[in-house]
Design an enzyme around this catalytic site. Structure first.
Site, PDB file in Angstrom:
ATOM      1  N   TRP A   1       0.833  -1.208   0.000  1.00  0.00           N
ATOM      2  CA  TRP A   1       0.000   0.000   0.000  1.00  0.00           C
ATOM      3  C   TRP A   1       0.864   1.253   0.000  1.00  0.00           C
ATOM      4  O   TRP A   1       0.574   2.213  -0.704  1.00  0.00           O
ATOM      5  CB  TRP A   1      -0.955  -0.041   1.193  1.00  0.00           C
ATOM      6  CG  TRP A   1      -2.046   0.999   1.216  1.00  0.00           C
ATOM      7  CD1 TRP A   1      -2.497   1.646   2.315  1.00  0.00           C
ATOM      8  CD2 TRP A   1      -2.831   1.488   0.119  1.00  0.00           C
ATOM      9  NE1 TRP A   1      -3.510   2.518   1.975  1.00  0.00           N
ATOM     10  CE2 TRP A   1      -3.733   2.440   0.629  1.00  0.00           C
ATOM     11  CE3 TRP A   1      -2.841   1.224  -1.271  1.00  0.00           C
ATOM     12  CZ2 TRP A   1      -4.644   3.136  -0.163  1.00  0.00           C
ATOM     13  CZ3 TRP A   1      -3.762   1.929  -2.069  1.00  0.00           C
ATOM     14  CH2 TRP A   1      -4.642   2.868  -1.520  1.00  0.00           C
TER      15      TRP A   1
ATOM     16  N   ARG B   1      13.082   0.724   5.760  1.00  0.00           N
ATOM     17  CA  ARG B   1      14.261   0.466   6.583  1.00  0.00           C
ATOM     18  C   ARG B   1      15.144  -0.608   5.943  1.00  0.00           C
ATOM     19  O   ARG B   1      16.254  -0.851   6.350  1.00  0.00           O
ATOM     20  CB  ARG B   1      13.844   0.055   7.992  1.00  0.00           C
ATOM     21  CG  ARG B   1      13.337  -1.373   8.098  1.00  0.00           C
ATOM     22  CD  ARG B   1      13.183  -1.778   9.533  1.00  0.00           C
ATOM     23  NE  ARG B   1      11.883  -1.354  10.046  1.00  0.00           N
ATOM     24  CZ  ARG B   1      11.664  -0.961  11.290  1.00  0.00           C
ATOM     25  NH1 ARG B   1      12.647  -0.882  12.125  1.00  0.00           N
ATOM     26  NH2 ARG B   1      10.463  -0.631  11.683  1.00  0.00           N
TER      27      ARG B   1
ATOM     28  N   ARG C   1      -6.061 -11.539   4.037  1.00  0.00           N
ATOM     29  CA  ARG C   1      -5.533 -12.402   5.098  1.00  0.00           C
ATOM     30  C   ARG C   1      -6.608 -12.759   6.122  1.00  0.00           C
ATOM     31  O   ARG C   1      -6.685 -13.875   6.598  1.00  0.00           O
ATOM     32  CB  ARG C   1      -4.370 -11.701   5.798  1.00  0.00           C
ATOM     33  CG  ARG C   1      -3.085 -11.759   5.014  1.00  0.00           C
ATOM     34  CD  ARG C   1      -1.910 -11.456   5.915  1.00  0.00           C
ATOM     35  NE  ARG C   1      -1.772 -10.034   6.213  1.00  0.00           N
ATOM     36  CZ  ARG C   1      -1.194  -9.163   5.405  1.00  0.00           C
ATOM     37  NH1 ARG C   1      -0.730  -9.555   4.254  1.00  0.00           N
ATOM     38  NH2 ARG C   1      -1.082  -7.899   5.741  1.00  0.00           N
ATOM     39  N   ASN C   2      -7.417 -11.757   6.480  1.00  0.00           N
ATOM     40  CA  ASN C   2      -8.430 -12.006   7.496  1.00  0.00           C
ATOM     41  C   ASN C   2      -9.461 -13.018   7.004  1.00  0.00           C
ATOM     42  O   ASN C   2      -9.902 -13.898   7.723  1.00  0.00           O
ATOM     43  CB  ASN C   2      -9.121 -10.701   7.879  1.00  0.00           C
ATOM     44  CG  ASN C   2      -8.180  -9.786   8.643  1.00  0.00           C
ATOM     45  OD1 ASN C   2      -7.728 -10.123   9.727  1.00  0.00           O
ATOM     46  ND2 ASN C   2      -7.867  -8.653   8.045  1.00  0.00           N
TER      47      ASN C   2
ATOM     48  N   VAL D   1       0.257 -13.435  10.855  1.00  0.00           N
ATOM     49  CA  VAL D   1      -0.941 -13.233  11.658  1.00  0.00           C
ATOM     50  C   VAL D   1      -1.839 -12.203  10.979  1.00  0.00           C
ATOM     51  O   VAL D   1      -1.384 -11.127  10.599  1.00  0.00           O
ATOM     52  CB  VAL D   1      -0.568 -12.737  13.075  1.00  0.00           C
ATOM     53  CG1 VAL D   1      -1.816 -12.556  13.918  1.00  0.00           C
ATOM     54  CG2 VAL D   1       0.378 -13.707  13.742  1.00  0.00           C
TER      55      VAL D   1
ATOM     56  N   ALA E   1      -4.706  -2.711  -2.813  1.00  0.00           N
ATOM     57  CA  ALA E   1      -3.522  -2.067  -3.364  1.00  0.00           C
ATOM     58  C   ALA E   1      -3.275  -2.478  -4.820  1.00  0.00           C
ATOM     59  O   ALA E   1      -2.992  -1.641  -5.673  1.00  0.00           O
ATOM     60  CB  ALA E   1      -2.306  -2.395  -2.511  1.00  0.00           C
TER      61      ALA E   1
ATOM     62  N   LYS F   1     -13.051  -3.593  11.361  1.00  0.00           N
ATOM     63  CA  LYS F   1     -13.637  -4.350  10.255  1.00  0.00           C
ATOM     64  C   LYS F   1     -12.930  -5.678  10.035  1.00  0.00           C
ATOM     65  O   LYS F   1     -13.505  -6.624   9.505  1.00  0.00           O
ATOM     66  CB  LYS F   1     -13.609  -3.526   8.956  1.00  0.00           C
ATOM     67  CG  LYS F   1     -12.198  -3.117   8.542  1.00  0.00           C
ATOM     68  CD  LYS F   1     -11.775  -3.703   7.230  1.00  0.00           C
ATOM     69  CE  LYS F   1     -10.269  -3.654   7.120  1.00  0.00           C
ATOM     70  NZ  LYS F   1      -9.700  -3.278   5.884  1.00  0.00           N
TER      71      LYS F   1
ATOM     72  N   LYS G   1      -4.321   0.416   9.093  1.00  0.00           N
ATOM     73  CA  LYS G   1      -5.549   0.014   9.785  1.00  0.00           C
ATOM     74  C   LYS G   1      -5.209  -0.952  10.896  1.00  0.00           C
ATOM     75  O   LYS G   1      -4.731  -2.049  10.629  1.00  0.00           O
ATOM     76  CB  LYS G   1      -6.521  -0.630   8.796  1.00  0.00           C
ATOM     77  CG  LYS G   1      -7.036   0.348   7.743  1.00  0.00           C
ATOM     78  CD  LYS G   1      -7.692  -0.362   6.575  1.00  0.00           C
ATOM     79  CE  LYS G   1      -8.082   0.652   5.493  1.00  0.00           C
ATOM     80  NZ  LYS G   1      -8.494  -0.003   4.255  1.00  0.00           N
TER      81      LYS G   1
ATOM     82  N   ASP H   1     -15.192  -0.022   2.974  1.00  0.00           N
ATOM     83  CA  ASP H   1     -14.022  -0.839   3.272  1.00  0.00           C
ATOM     84  C   ASP H   1     -14.443  -2.254   3.678  1.00  0.00           C
ATOM     85  O   ASP H   1     -13.828  -3.258   3.290  1.00  0.00           O
ATOM     86  CB  ASP H   1     -13.254  -0.146   4.412  1.00  0.00           C
ATOM     87  CG  ASP H   1     -11.890  -0.766   4.640  1.00  0.00           C
ATOM     88  OD1 ASP H   1     -11.408  -1.495   3.754  1.00  0.00           O
ATOM     89  OD2 ASP H   1     -11.305  -0.510   5.716  1.00  0.00           O
TER      90      ASP H   1
END
Lengths: 336, 541
Positions: A16, A36, A257-258, A281, A142, A193, A110, A246
């Site tokens: 994103w 990084r 993923r969720n 996760v 994305a 959400k 989020k 959303d």
């Protein structure tokens, strides 16, 4: 508004962050993309690709990657922060070393911090001198946005200038940016959400049908709005892009993923197995805990979010959770 | 010390308001004509309630003239109205007395707060009063920042006497006199009016704040005081707390003067500009106006119609009785100074030399940069209001930390909560009408509850949530509270009756209890309800 190009800093070169940097560069602005990861910065600078984030993307020439927070942020007209929630505090602290008080900061992350249940804007307030803070959120996969397919989003801030500069920096004919001022509501909607997305994943795997899924999404949305409302957010936010918008895209996309985590659970996996099968996760796994704490703290009844929590942490079978939900007394649909 | 000539200050105020209106940078953002129209409407409403022939004639003429005025004439009318307001706000201000205030303050306050008593019993002067005032908290930090730049001293507001107490506290700290926002009735009071005018107070007339130009004039005046290097003492809660609780939501008006003052000073160049905001909590063991204030709260909270009635403040007899009570019960008023802030609510570096602002992690920042846009220090009303809201949050938090739990608060809280639980009161109305009137509680039970409460308070104090309670022992606290309650109020809040405590005035019991509302003490939730548009009900959550 003048057409002079802006200096835009984007912190975080995930899918994103990279997409937002790309959007802004395509709109004519000079973008510094901070990561990084030196190898990733190198790849972007030398090969103009960011394979890990968006395979196949040819990174725009106006996107310059750097590992120096100072180079990225100093003098930027707007700083866009797109860092995973649980790494946010650390990055924000580094940002605080170089940020000037007048610089607007928008984040597009989020989630809620584990343990503290802090929202991202609160973390930014605690770790930097930033005051002109905004949040960008909406139904934005994305990959689609990066391909230039039409999409819309929302920037919420108490500061009109933040919305104005954010619109200038990121909007384009294919990407509509709306403005709002309910930062609290947008952040809560974006975080909570993910719990509903877990439920939607379960429903998909259980093959309950579209009606059931719509029932889950709508009731889930109502529960989120009730919690957020008790905390001071505006109900109308949940009817908008950062709310139901959303939620729709998150629950409709079987690749999220969720969604996948929910489906894995419904197929009988334990939480550990589901996490292992995903390799990471899902945010909703954390947020389910936060949702429960917030609902209790503000005296809000949220049976759907509660059952997701029990499936995750108390070994409740998804089928049983569904059975329980369907047997709850159905009162007035809309409270108040 | 404020060195500018008061007439010059008045002229500058008019110029400032007119300029802001021309540039459209007035906090309200409205143009001259709209501002005038809204002001005239508000004045008409006010004058219907409180007739004043001269004012009526002036505003009627202005309204008539405005109808056929061209732009230049509208501007002249704006000047005239603002000029009238400046006169109203600062007409009494006398620089000679202000400069002399170091000498005037002690004597005046001694007379004000002791003179009445002295006239009756003799010998209660400034010294006695001085011993009644306990000043603590970040006093050293306040002294330090006061030497570096103008200070906006923001106090909690329970009584019309607050400006005098806070002014006295500043004097005790050895600071030069501050200009001070004081409510209109202070100026009109027969005993203390003459002193208030000489103390550098400017008047805030609550009945006029509906008029936008009055608000703009007041703010411009207070801003200019800071810009001229003067300290300013304000009460951003607006009205005196009606519930008895610490104000949870300061108004932005006078708090919002620090920001434009900083901008003006920064535009002058030279060394980094500094304006400081220092919160301050005043804890009264009993409050002169408690009876009418709490009635106002109950009318508002319970939805009853507000019936205006005379304030205790205006009644000389009540005044004497209050002062006698303070003296007789050996009561102390506590003033707790909070940590200095910048106009954006950041901490400031009180250890170092310059008093510069610090970010939340203690890193130095240049606060005036918050006002930069496109490389210039700008005025941006929505942005600046949001900054001031952030400042207000910090001020409100400091106020709550500065609360000193006094015996009257502690005992009222313990008795109230005991009765609420045992009487199964579900709401305030039932509590006040069915449960509390003439209710009796065994003193032994109260003592146990007070002991528990004191223990909880000490714990909270150790965590920095509020100040430690003054009394350590339940018996001592109860004795002190009963002594206090016996002195002043028409009906005693609580009375002793054969080993039991009887509630004499349920509303006042609630009022003194509310000072400790919202800290979760004795497991009780906040009972002070959400704010109304009038700000009469303070949010404590």
């Amino acid at each position: 508004m003048s057409a002079a190009p802006l200096a835009v800093a984007v912190l975080g070169a995930g899918n994103w962050g990279t997409t937002l940097a790309e959007l802004s560069a395509r709109a004519g602005h000079a973008v510094r993309l901070w990561t990084r990861n030196a190898a990733q910065a190198d790849e972007i600078e030398k090969l103009r690709t960011n394979t890990k984030a968006i395979p196949g993307l040819q990174v725009h020439a106006r996107v310059r990657a750097t590992t120096s927070m100072e180079l990225a942020v100093r003098g930027a007209d707007v700083v866009m922060v797109v860092i995973p929630t649980q790494a946010m505090r650390q990055v924000a602290r580094a940002l605080g070393d170089v940020l000037a008080p007048e610089q607007p900061v928008i984040h597009a992350t989020k989630g809620l911090e584990i343990g503290t249940i802090r929202r991202v804007s609160e973390i930014l307030r605690e770790e930097t001198c930033a005051r002109q803070i905004g949040v960008l959120s909406g139904p934005n996969l994305a990959a689609e946005v990066a391909q230039g397919r039409p999409a819309g989003t929302l920037i919420a801030s108490a500061f009109p200038r933040v919305i104005a500069v954010g619109k200038r920096a990121f909007s384009s004919p294919s990407f509509r940016v709306f403005g709002g001022d309910d930062v609290l509501g947008v952040e809560l909607a974006g975080a909570l959400k993910n719990v509903v997305a877990l439920a939607a994943g379960m429903a998909t795997a259980m093959d309950l049908g579209e009606n059931a899924k719509a029932l889950l999404i709508t009731r889930g949305s109502a529960e989120i709005a009730a919690i957020a409302g008790a905390m001071g957010a505006r109900a109308s936010t949940f009817a908008g892009l950062a709310g139901i918008g959303d939620l729709l895209v998150t629950c409709a996309s079987p690749l999220s993923r969720n969604h996948r985590a929910g489906a894995a659970l419904a197929r009988g996996m334990t939480l550990e197995q589901a996490v292992a099968s995903l390799g990471q996760v899902a945010e909703g796994v954390h947020t389910a805990k936060a949702a429960r704490v917030l609902a209790a703290r503000h005296g809000v009844d949220a049976p759907l979010l509660d059952r997701v929590h029990r499936v995750l942490y108390d070994g409740l079978a998804p089928k049983e959770a569904l059975r329980q939900l369907m047997r709850l007394p159905a009162g007035r649909e809309v409270a108040g | 010390v404020l060195t500018v000539d008061p007439r010059e200050l008045a002229r500058e105020t008019v110029t400032r308001v007119v300029e802001q209106t021309d540039l459209g940078t007035a906090p309200s953002g409205a143009n001259a004509r709209d501002l005038l129209r809204e002001t005239l409407y508000a004045e008409r409403r006010r004058l219907e309630r409180a007739p004043d022939a001269a004012a009526h004639a002036f505003f009627t003429r202005t309204r008539r003239d405005l109808e056929r005025a061209d732009d230049a004439e509208a501007r002249a009318l704006l000047r005239a109205v603002v000029g009238r307001y400046v006169d109203d706000i600062a007409g009494h201000f006398d620089r000679r007395f202000h400069a002399l205030a170091t000498q005037v303050v002690p004597r005046a306050l001694g007379l004000m707060l002791g003179g009445a008593e002295g006239a009756i019993s003799g010998g209660f002067g400034a010294d006695t009063f001085a011993s009644r005032l306990v000043v603590s908290g970040e006093t050293e930090a306040l002294r330090r920042v006061a030497a570096l730049g103008p200070v906006l001293f923001a106090g909690t507001h329970a009584s019309y006497l607050d400006p005098l107490v806070a002014g006295w506290a500043l004097h005790r700290l050895g600071l030069p006199p501050f200009a001070s926002a004081a409510a209109r009735p202070l100026f009109e009071h027969p005993l203390i009016g003459p002193f208030v005018r000489r103390l550098g107070c400017y008047s805030v007339d609550e009945s006029k704040t509906a008029a936008p130009l009055y608000r703009e004039t007041l703010k411009a005046y207070a801003t200019l005081v800071l810009e001229h290097g003067g300290g300013d003492l304000v009460f951003p809660g607006g009205v005196r707390s009606a519930s008895g609780a610490v104000e949870g939501r300061p108004k932005l008006g006078l708090l919002g003067t620090a920001l434009p003052a900083l901008r003006t000073l920064a535009l002058r160049g030279g060394p980094p500009a500094r304006v400081f905001v220092v919160p301050c909590t005043i804890s009264w063991p009993q409050v002169l106006e408690a009876e009418t204030r709490v009635e106002r709260w109950l009318e508002d909270a319970l939805g009853a119609r507000h019936v205006p009635r005379g304030d205790e403040f205006a009644t000389t007899r009540r005044w004497f009785s209050f002062m006698r009570g303070l003296a007789a019960a050996d009561l102390r008023i506590h003033v707790v100074v909070g940590r200095p802030l910048d106009p954006f609510g950041n901490d400031v570096d009180i250890e170092g030399e310059g008093g510069g602002s610090l970010d939340p992690r203690g890193r130095p920042i240049e606060a005036s940069r918050y006002l930069l846009a496109g490389g210039a220090l700008t005025v941006d009303p929505p942005r600046d209001a949001e900054y001031t809201r952030m400042l207000a949050e910090r001020v409100a938090a400091a106020w709550r930390q500065g609360v000193v739990p006094l015996a009257t608060h502690v005992v009222a809280y313990a008795v109230f909560e005991r009765l609420w639980r045992d009487g199964r009161a579900r709401d305030l109305t039932r509590f006040l009408t069915d449960v509390a009137p003439d209710a009796m509680v065994d003193e032994a039970i109260v003592e146990a509850d007070v002991a528990k409460l004191l223990e909880e308070l000490h714990k909270l104090a150790a965590a920095g949530t509020l100040q430690p309670p003054v009394d350590d022992e339940a018996k001592v606290a109860i004795a002190r509270a009963m002594r206090t309650f016996a002195t002043y109020h028409e009906r005693p809040v609580l009375e002793r009756e054969e080993g039991r405590l009887r509630v004499g005035d349920p509303s006042l019991l609630a009022y003194y209890r509310n000072r400790l509302d919202g800290y979760g003490l004795l497991g009780a939730p906040s009972r002070v309800t959400r704010a109304s548009s009038m700000g009469m009900r303070e949010v404590v959550r």
